[in-house]
Design a protein around this motif. Sequence first.
Motif, PDB file in Angstrom:
ATOM      1  N   ARG A 278      29.002 -57.711   0.221  1.00  0.00           N
ATOM      2  CA  ARG A 278      28.000 -56.997   0.138  1.00  0.00           C
ATOM      3  C   ARG A 278      27.701 -55.934   1.266  1.00  0.00           C
ATOM      4  O   ARG A 278      26.989 -55.658   1.975  1.00  0.00           O
ATOM      5  CB  ARG A 278      27.262 -57.829   1.103  1.00  0.00           C
ATOM      6  N   GLY A 279      29.524 -54.671   1.239  1.00  0.00           N
ATOM      7  CA  GLY A 279      29.868 -53.526   1.257  1.00  0.00           C
ATOM      8  C   GLY A 279      30.335 -53.904   3.088  1.00  0.00           C
ATOM      9  O   GLY A 279      30.010 -52.097   3.510  1.00  0.00           O
ATOM     10  N   VAL A 280      30.534 -54.664   3.158  1.00  0.00           N
ATOM     11  CA  VAL A 280      31.256 -54.838   4.842  1.00  0.00           C
ATOM     12  C   VAL A 280      33.075 -54.435   4.146  1.00  0.00           C
ATOM     13  O   VAL A 280      33.413 -55.234   3.786  1.00  0.00           O
ATOM     14  CB  VAL A 280      31.176 -55.784   5.470  1.00  0.00           C
ATOM     15  N   LEU A 281      33.137 -53.651   5.432  1.00  0.00           N
ATOM     16  CA  LEU A 281      35.168 -53.036   5.347  1.00  0.00           C
ATOM     17  C   LEU A 281      35.480 -54.433   6.202  1.00  0.00           C
ATOM     18  O   LEU A 281      35.205 -54.378   7.879  1.00  0.00           O
ATOM     19  CB  LEU A 281      35.082 -52.271   6.177  1.00  0.00           C
ATOM     20  N   VAL A 282      36.470 -55.778   6.634  1.00  0.00           N
ATOM     21  CA  VAL A 282      37.062 -56.391   7.017  1.00  0.00           C
ATOM     22  C   VAL A 282      38.485 -55.740   7.191  1.00  0.00           C
ATOM     23  O   VAL A 282      39.208 -55.379   6.327  1.00  0.00           O
ATOM     24  CB  VAL A 282      37.524 -57.841   6.866  1.00  0.00           C
ATOM     25  N   VAL A 283      39.359 -55.902   8.930  1.00  0.00           N
ATOM     26  CA  VAL A 283      40.137 -55.547   8.983  1.00  0.00           C
ATOM     27  C   VAL A 283      40.807 -56.913  10.167  1.00  0.00           C
ATOM     28  O   VAL A 283      39.658 -57.464  11.152  1.00  0.00           O
ATOM     29  CB  VAL A 283      40.174 -54.291  10.149  1.00  0.00           C
ATOM     30  N   ALA A 284      41.924 -57.166   9.875  1.00  0.00           N
ATOM     31  CA  ALA A 284      42.221 -58.349  10.654  1.00  0.00           C
ATOM     32  C   ALA A 284      43.837 -58.165  10.873  1.00  0.00           C
ATOM     33  O   ALA A 284      44.462 -57.101  10.487  1.00  0.00           O
ATOM     34  CB  ALA A 284      42.113 -59.363   9.832  1.00  0.00           C
ATOM     35  N   ALA A 285      43.927 -58.891  12.297  1.00  0.00           N
ATOM     36  CA  ALA A 285      45.782 -58.322  12.932  1.00  0.00           C
ATOM     37  C   ALA A 285      46.436 -59.437  11.321  1.00  0.00           C
ATOM     38  O   ALA A 285      46.423 -60.530  11.152  1.00  0.00           O
ATOM     39  CB  ALA A 285      45.959 -58.744  14.299  1.00  0.00           C
ATOM     40  N   ALA A 286      48.255 -58.402  11.248  1.00  0.00           N
ATOM     41  CA  ALA A 286      48.876 -59.709  10.133  1.00  0.00           C
ATOM     42  C   ALA A 286      49.220 -60.842  10.723  1.00  0.00           C
ATOM     43  O   ALA A 286      49.201 -61.604   9.446  1.00  0.00           O
ATOM     44  CB  ALA A 286      50.246 -58.388   9.602  1.00  0.00           C
ATOM     45  N   PRO A 303      42.832 -60.981   0.355  1.00  0.00           N
ATOM     46  CA  PRO A 303      43.365 -59.416  -0.759  1.00  0.00           C
ATOM     47  C   PRO A 303      42.080 -58.722  -0.112  1.00  0.00           C
ATOM     48  O   PRO A 303      41.571 -57.612  -0.375  1.00  0.00           O
ATOM     49  CB  PRO A 303      42.932 -60.074  -1.636  1.00  0.00           C
ATOM     50  N   SER A 304      40.781 -59.499   0.692  1.00  0.00           N
ATOM     51  CA  SER A 304      39.747 -59.143   0.772  1.00  0.00           C
ATOM     52  C   SER A 304      39.432 -58.515   2.136  1.00  0.00           C
ATOM     53  O   SER A 304      38.066 -57.995   2.388  1.00  0.00           O
ATOM     54  CB  SER A 304      38.293 -59.614   0.533  1.00  0.00           C
ATOM     55  N   ALA A 305      40.738 -58.081   2.863  1.00  0.00           N
ATOM     56  CA  ALA A 305      40.712 -57.691   3.576  1.00  0.00           C
ATOM     57  C   ALA A 305      41.826 -56.931   4.417  1.00  0.00           C
ATOM     58  O   ALA A 305      42.607 -57.362   3.224  1.00  0.00           O
ATOM     59  CB  ALA A 305      41.451 -58.974   5.093  1.00  0.00           C
ATOM     60  N   ILE A 306      41.844 -56.290   4.879  1.00  0.00           N
ATOM     61  CA  ILE A 306      43.222 -55.334   5.698  1.00  0.00           C
ATOM     62  C   ILE A 306      43.939 -56.261   6.641  1.00  0.00           C
ATOM     63  O   ILE A 306      43.333 -55.979   7.659  1.00  0.00           O
ATOM     64  CB  ILE A 306      42.762 -53.872   6.456  1.00  0.00           C
ATOM     65  N   ALA A 307      45.038 -56.037   6.090  1.00  0.00           N
ATOM     66  CA  ALA A 307      46.118 -56.938   7.171  1.00  0.00           C
ATOM     67  C   ALA A 307      46.754 -55.520   7.663  1.00  0.00           C
ATOM     68  O   ALA A 307      47.469 -54.729   7.026  1.00  0.00           O
ATOM     69  CB  ALA A 307      47.049 -57.718   6.462  1.00  0.00           C
ATOM     70  N   VAL A 308      47.154 -55.187   9.198  1.00  0.00           N
ATOM     71  CA  VAL A 308      47.044 -54.701   9.739  1.00  0.00           C
ATOM     72  C   VAL A 308      48.770 -54.822  10.269  1.00  0.00           C
ATOM     73  O   VAL A 308      48.837 -55.097  11.610  1.00  0.00           O
ATOM     74  CB  VAL A 308      46.714 -53.951  10.835  1.00  0.00           C
ATOM     75  N   ALA A 309      49.850 -54.359  10.200  1.00  0.00           N
ATOM     76  CA  ALA A 309      50.991 -54.342  11.292  1.00  0.00           C
ATOM     77  C   ALA A 309      50.930 -53.333  12.491  1.00  0.00           C
ATOM     78  O   ALA A 309      50.448 -52.715  12.407  1.00  0.00           O
ATOM     79  CB  ALA A 309      51.822 -53.967   9.865  1.00  0.00           C
ATOM     80  N   ALA A 371      47.067 -53.825  16.841  1.00  0.00           N
ATOM     81  CA  ALA A 371      47.162 -52.723  15.420  1.00  0.00           C
ATOM     82  C   ALA A 371      45.684 -52.724  15.088  1.00  0.00           C
ATOM     83  O   ALA A 371      45.634 -51.735  14.409  1.00  0.00           O
ATOM     84  CB  ALA A 371      47.618 -52.935  14.951  1.00  0.00           C
ATOM     85  N   SER A 372      45.517 -54.237  15.154  1.00  0.00           N
ATOM     86  CA  SER A 372      44.091 -53.951  14.197  1.00  0.00           C
ATOM     87  C   SER A 372      43.387 -53.186  14.216  1.00  0.00           C
ATOM     88  O   SER A 372      42.509 -52.275  13.260  1.00  0.00           O
ATOM     89  CB  SER A 372      43.591 -55.844  13.821  1.00  0.00           C
ATOM     90  N   PRO A 373      42.336 -53.155  15.774  1.00  0.00           N
ATOM     91  CA  PRO A 373      41.304 -52.676  16.051  1.00  0.00           C
ATOM     92  C   PRO A 373      41.197 -50.533  16.072  1.00  0.00           C
ATOM     93  O   PRO A 373      40.717 -49.905  15.596  1.00  0.00           O
ATOM     94  CB  PRO A 373      41.159 -52.556  17.555  1.00  0.00           C
ATOM     95  N   HIS A 374      42.965 -50.219  16.129  1.00  0.00           N
ATOM     96  CA  HIS A 374      42.893 -48.928  15.362  1.00  0.00           C
ATOM     97  C   HIS A 374      42.841 -48.254  14.259  1.00  0.00           C
ATOM     98  O   HIS A 374      42.066 -47.657  14.218  1.00  0.00           O
ATOM     99  CB  HIS A 374      44.239 -48.664  16.080  1.00  0.00           C
ATOM    100  N   VAL A 375      42.679 -49.467  13.226  1.00  0.00           N
ATOM    101  CA  VAL A 375      42.368 -49.460  11.817  1.00  0.00           C
ATOM    102  C   VAL A 375      41.085 -49.281  11.800  1.00  0.00           C
ATOM    103  O   VAL A 375      40.118 -48.320  10.546  1.00  0.00           O
ATOM    104  CB  VAL A 375      43.211 -50.268  10.758  1.00  0.00           C
TER     105      VAL A 375
END
Length: 429
Positions: A278-286, A303-309, A371-375
């Motif tokens: 539905r057009g939302v970007l999902v960012v999450a802590a690795a 795969p539909s979430a951005i994993a942040v190191a 790290a995640s909220p920086h992205v």
Amino acid sequence: MKKTMKALAVVALSASMLMPIHGVQAQGDFDDFKKEQMSKRGETFRVLITANTEGKIMQLQSTYELRNEFDGNAYTTDVTAKQFEALKKLPDITVEKVDVLSIQMEPGSLEVSQDVDAMAASQSVPWGIKAIYNDNTLTSTSGGSNIRIAVLDTGVNVNHSDLYYNAEQCKDFTQTASMVNNSCVDRNGHGTHVAGSALGEGGDDRRGVYGVASNAKLWAYKVLTDSGNGYADDIANAIRHAADQASAQRVKVVINMSLGSQGESSLITNAVNYAYSRGVLVVAAAGNDGYAPGTIGYPAALPSAIAVANLENRQEKGTYRVANSSSRGFSNTTGDYVIQKGDVEISAPGSSIFSTWYNGGYATISGTSMASPHVAGLAAKIWAENPSFTNVQLRANLQNRARSYDVLGGYYAGNGDDIAAGFGFARVR
């Protein structure tokens, strides 16, 4: 008007002192979570019931009270161990325990900075913000206008002097009702800290903390209890709510989840896929289970979430270094620049991060949670500058930025797409 900041002293808290009333629980204290649930409902736990028909679900709800409903033929409820065994014997239904997810911070890393005037003034733009802007002389931040960052966490102190003006929604998904509006109290600290890194705006005197996108709007969704833990169905409900709000209001939303678990929850997987579609970007802590390969937690592993190191504030081999504790991806996907289940995607500052705190002050914490909220903030800033982007195009832009700053420091870090830093460190410039 915002509250005037008052001076106190810096206190370093050991892991044994991290009680919920005083601050963050490292990785979430599951024993305290169980006590919370028992005190609220007796000795119960959460289950997901799936039936063949909607009629069967309605019949069951007369005995087992509805908590969250999913797709018509499934819902969650709180049961005792005896009730759980009885449900497993019923025909035409399946019943399973609901997963518990926790905050993603390093144990023992909390330092509460209570000398507000001295500490905040010296760290108004913390090292991580300067690093992501690639500017060591930075004195303030900007960007993110008309973009919403939904912080799904332990709640947020939306009256904090550095967050007050940006707060737009405040909702609690942990109560007995499916959602309580205008309530998102944070008695843990983790969620307030995360929000500050994403969109802190410095306060009236501009001596407070700046986040990456200081003009973005905050949706503070409490999905974890004061112990730093929460049920997957409550989190999934909040994810879907954020996506539905994005559609209803026709606004762009970035979801930040500095939380996770090693096991995959179908409820959260379906919710993240729903939000992304539905057009939302999902960012999450690795996650903080490194540095062994194959340790990325969920929902970051999706795969539909951005994993942040997590990057440390130290140089190795000419670049920032991935923290040893930061979870790593699978070795067999190294170098392919394709996001698959269990891959780390982007790295960002996450060690010794100074940010807002639930008591109106400030604190320093480490972990992929930081790290995640920086992205998420960077995504909001880029989206505001490129309003025609879809969430897929925005994600590609973040990946391209990360490629331009390859991270070489830390275990398993190396040239190109690796299992430690992913594509690299995505920055403003």
